[in-house]
Scaffold this motif. Structure first.
Motif, PDB file in Angstrom:
ATOM      1  N   LEU A  27       0.823  -1.207   0.000  1.00 14.26           N
ATOM      2  CA  LEU A  27       0.000   0.000   0.000  1.00 14.26           C
ATOM      3  C   LEU A  27       0.861   1.262   0.000  1.00 14.26           C
ATOM      4  N   GLY A  28       1.931   1.252   0.792  1.00 13.55           N
ATOM      5  CA  GLY A  28       2.794   2.428   0.881  1.00 13.55           C
ATOM      6  C   GLY A  28       3.998   2.297  -0.025  1.00 13.55           C
ATOM      7  N   LEU A  29       4.008   3.039  -1.128  1.00 13.72           N
ATOM      8  CA  LEU A  29       5.093   2.956  -2.110  1.00 13.72           C
ATOM      9  C   LEU A  29       5.580   4.357  -2.467  1.00 13.72           C
ATOM     10  N   PRO A  30       6.860   4.491  -2.795  1.00 16.64           N
ATOM     11  CA  PRO A  30       7.348   5.780  -3.293  1.00 16.64           C
ATOM     12  C   PRO A  30       6.951   6.006  -4.746  1.00 16.64           C
ATOM     13  N   GLY A  31       6.796   7.269  -5.109  1.00 18.24           N
ATOM     14  CA  GLY A  31       6.522   7.624  -6.495  1.00 18.24           C
ATOM     15  C   GLY A  31       5.047   7.594  -6.840  1.00 18.24           C
ATOM     16  N   LEU A  32       4.367   6.543  -6.436  1.00 19.82           N
ATOM     17  CA  LEU A  32       2.938   6.354  -6.710  1.00 19.82           C
ATOM     18  C   LEU A  32       2.457   5.349  -5.677  1.00 19.82           C
ATOM     19  N   ASP A  33       1.485   5.722  -4.851  1.00 22.05           N
ATOM     20  CA  ASP A  33       1.128   4.801  -3.771  1.00 22.05           C
ATOM     21  C   ASP A  33       0.350   3.597  -4.298  1.00 22.05           C
ATOM     22  N   GLY A  34       0.189   2.605  -3.420  1.00 20.60           N
ATOM     23  CA  GLY A  34      -0.416   1.346  -3.843  1.00 20.60           C
ATOM     24  C   GLY A  34      -1.818   1.485  -4.371  1.00 20.60           C
ATOM     25  N   LEU A  35      -2.601   2.418  -3.819  1.00 18.27           N
ATOM     26  CA  LEU A  35      -3.967   2.606  -4.303  1.00 18.27           C
ATOM     27  C   LEU A  35      -3.963   3.119  -5.732  1.00 18.27           C
ATOM     28  N   ASP A  36      -3.089   4.085  -6.018  1.00 18.33           N
ATOM     29  CA  ASP A  36      -3.009   4.611  -7.383  1.00 18.33           C
ATOM     30  C   ASP A  36      -2.476   3.562  -8.354  1.00 18.33           C
ATOM     31  N   VAL A  37      -1.515   2.760  -7.888  1.00 18.05           N
ATOM     32  CA  VAL A  37      -1.014   1.671  -8.734  1.00 18.05           C
ATOM     33  C   VAL A  37      -2.141   0.694  -9.037  1.00 18.05           C
ATOM     34  N   CYS A  38      -2.905   0.350  -8.011  1.00 16.36           N
ATOM     35  CA  CYS A  38      -4.012  -0.599  -8.190  1.00 16.36           C
ATOM     36  C   CYS A  38      -5.018  -0.064  -9.203  1.00 16.36           C
ATOM     37  N   ARG A  39      -5.390   1.195  -9.062  1.00 18.97           N
ATOM     38  CA  ARG A  39      -6.328   1.792 -10.020  1.00 18.97           C
ATOM     39  C   ARG A  39      -5.730   1.794 -11.428  1.00 18.97           C
ATOM     40  N   GLY A  40      -4.428   2.090 -11.524  1.00 12.04           N
ATOM     41  CA  GLY A  40      -3.768   2.081 -12.825  1.00 12.04           C
ATOM     42  C   GLY A  40      -3.762   0.707 -13.457  1.00 12.04           C
ATOM     43  N   LEU A  41      -3.499  -0.321 -12.646  1.00 13.21           N
ATOM     44  CA  LEU A  41      -3.491  -1.689 -13.174  1.00 13.21           C
ATOM     45  C   LEU A  41      -4.868  -2.073 -13.696  1.00 13.21           C
ATOM     46  N   ARG A  42      -5.908  -1.647 -13.006  1.00 14.52           N
ATOM     47  CA  ARG A  42      -7.255  -2.019 -13.418  1.00 14.52           C
ATOM     48  C   ARG A  42      -7.678  -1.371 -14.735  1.00 14.52           C
ATOM     49  N   GLU A  43      -6.924  -0.400 -15.209  1.00 14.38           N
ATOM     50  CA  GLU A  43      -7.228   0.197 -16.503  1.00 14.38           C
ATOM     51  C   GLU A  43      -6.858  -0.711 -17.671  1.00 14.38           C
ATOM     52  N   PHE A  44      -5.931  -1.680 -17.419  1.00 15.30           N
ATOM     53  CA  PHE A  44      -5.486  -2.528 -18.531  1.00 15.30           C
ATOM     54  C   PHE A  44      -5.317  -3.999 -18.151  1.00 15.30           C
TER      55      PHE A  44
END
Length: 233
Positions: A50-67
């Motif tokens: 969940l806690g990541l540098p550059g882009l947090d885990g929630l934003d990464v998760c939302r990004g992954l769900r786009e593709f």
């Protein structure tokens, strides 16, 4: 298998456990690299902190769900309900709270991967589409249409809907849905079901206050509306 965690020692330990089980493992340590690597590798499972540098885990998760409709297991150091629900609402399939046993995480991955993930090329026993008013579900193609328009669901959302439509008119407890979708070996918070049902209602245009399809049975679970009929019946 993609592992995303800025705690490199932890990521490496989890990676070794999974590699010993025969999985191909890739490690990355920040949010932007997670999205970029997932696009390149198209992993079946992403284990995502969940806690990541550059882009947090929630934003990464939302990004992954786009593709991608890969399985996403969210890792969180915070066990508070808002944090775990936020991960599920962002598109995660499951979550594990730190500290955790790597063996437990591997077991979660194995349970997930027992579920069918590929579109079936041949009809399943020639089952006709399931039709519920304007909603049409083609189980073999893993496709849902509402009034002719395709409804884009994640794999888990489709599996939850398939479980409910297979028993239309019957009340299913959260545990029964979990056994169907995640498997009997799954151990975790049954509220996971509520979050995925909320996603389904939003995508189907089925408000919880006045549902046409998925009805809440208080204290028990969910039921697909009694009006529903299979095609050909």
């Amino acid at each position: 298998m993609l592992i995303v965690d800025d705690e490199k020692p932890l990521a490496e330990v989890v990676g070794r456990y999974l590699a010993r089980q025969g999985y191909e493992v890739e490690l990355v340590f920040d949010g932007p690299a997670a999205v970029r690597t997932a696009r390149e590798l198209d992993p079946d499972v992403v284990i995502l902190d969940l806690g990541l540098p550059g882009l947090d885990g929630l934003d990464v998760c939302r990004g992954l769900r786009e593709f991608s409709d890969c399985y996403i297991i969210m890792l969180t150091a915070r066990a508070e309900e808002p944090d775990t629900l936020a991960g599920l609402r962002a598109g995660a399939d499951d979550y594990v709270t730190k500290p955790f046993s790597p063996r437990e995480l591997v077991a979660r991955v194995e349970v997930m991967l027992r579920r069918p993930r590929q579109v079936t090329k041949e009809p399943l026993a020639h089952e006709p589409p399931r039709v519920f008013g304007p909603m049409r579900i083609d189980v073999a193609a893993r496709e849902v249409r509402m009034g002719g328009d395709r409804v884009v669901l994640t794999r888990t959302e489709f599996d939850v809907l398939e479980s409910l439509t297979a028993r239309a008119g019957q009340v299913m407890s959260r545990r029964e849905i979990i056994d169907d979708v995640w498997g009997a070996a799954w151990v975790g918070d049954e509220q996971l079901v509520d979050v995925h049902v909320a996603h389904l209602r939003r995508k189907l245009g089925d408000p919880a206050g006045d549902p046409q399809f998925i009805h809440t049975v208080r204290g028990v679970g969910y039921r697909l509306g009694l009006f529903a009929q299979r095609e050909g019946q």
